[in-house]
Design a protein around this motif. Structure first.
Motif: not given
Length: 157
Positions: A61-68
């Motif tokens: 982290p820090p990392r961003t993950l989109m959840l669709a």
């Protein structure tokens, strides 16, 4: 074995899973009326495995993950796994069929998403929405995750 939690939220989740190891913590009613039950042990095991995969794939982290992901067990486990991994999560609705809006792509770009997670049935629509007005700002991965076949994440800041 789950490595030490990267943040206080992850530590609190792990304590909650342990405290109610054999007790029902989450129940999901499926469209067919079936009931899927998650005990603390099941949540810790399944979300913990996803957290390890996320960390190995996306890095620290820090990392961003989109959840669709549609509502249901896949979404719950990905959400908890991301929290355990210390990720910033951006849940988004699936793009509408035939939509020509660049909103989906802008969310990915503005959030700095390293990747987007969806189900195989939605991957083509998600990729099309990400590429609407240019190259996709992040790669798309589908569940179940195969650590050997994951796309390289978008570069971090």
């Amino acid at each position: 074995m789950i490595p030490p939690p990267p943040n206080p939220l992850a530590a609190a989740l792990l304590r909650a899973f342990e405290a109610r190891a054999s007790a029902e913590q989450i129940a999901i009613r499926t469209r067919h009326g079936d009931r899927e039950v998650f005990t603390g042990t099941r949540l810790g095991t399944e979300a913990g495995a996803l957290a390890e995969t996320f960390r190995g794939w996306l890095g620290p982290p820090p990392r961003t993950l989109m959840l669709a992901l549609p509502a249901g067990s896949d979404f719950i486990l990905a959400l908890l796994g991301g929290m355990l991994a210390g990720l910033t999560l951006v849940p988004v609705p699936l793009p509408r069929a035939g939509s020509h809006s660049d909103r989906f792509r802008h969310i990915a770009a503005d959030s700095g998403a390293a990747a987007l997670l969806c189900l195989p049935a939605h991957a083509d629509a998600v990729r099309a929405a990400l590429c609407l007005d240019g190259p996709a700002p992040c790669p798309v991965a589908t569940l179940p995750l195969d650590p050997a076949g994951l796309p390289a994440p978008a570069p971090g800041d």
